[in-house]
Enzyme design. Sequence first.
Site: not given
Length: 260
Positions: A168, A255
Amino acid sequence: MPPSVTSFTHAIARRPGDSVIHGLRVVDRGAPDLASLRREHAGYVDTLTRVGVTVEMLEPLESYPDSMFVEDPALVFREAAILLRPGAPSRRGEGAALEPSLRTLFPEVLSLPGEGHADGGDVLLTPEAVYIGLSARTDAGGAAALVRLLGSLGRRVHVVTPPAGVLHLKTACSLVEDHTLLATRALAEAALFPDLDVVVVPEGEEPVANALRVNGAVLIADGFPKTAALLARRGYDVRLLALDQVMKLDAGLSCMSLRW
């Protein structure tokens, strides 16, 4: 002066379920120890609370092993929340499960149109713009749909391509203040953020690039002493968090919560 993009009063987090040990991992370093992972998650939530954030805790979703990572299926801003469509097939239902909670907390909840995919881990908010990173989890169609949706909210958006091997965008970078980015050398050399001051993570400590600035503190994973010392020398209030088990799931600090 508008508020800092690193200033937060509220967050959403989800307790890890028993199924978290089956979570996705690109590099398999073994399943995490469940009891230890739960202690790490509790320590993370406690730290958010200590730095001034009210955390809304959601119950586990056993059907979705990765659902404790609430940042990937949604984006939140003060004015609205956006339900995304994660790139991993096993995570596709997480947005629908999150939607009822978001509707109680935000004046508007939007959904990503089209058929493309986008993960919140690929979205970096700066004072001037929102950056969307293309990855194995965020494709061109999802990024284009998100550009249009963010544009309707008055947000300026840039789509960027991180170096190969980056799971990511925020795996390899994070804001440590409004105009300062902590990044791996590979991401820094890609020159994706020309308007930001970039602090390069020391060699061998690349996983710590996913830090989290919350109000006056910079949260980083414990076990990366060179980076901790580098940030401390620059005057940051560095908070070390145990994340050994969480990081077995290719995850990090940003996250595990949605913040606004």
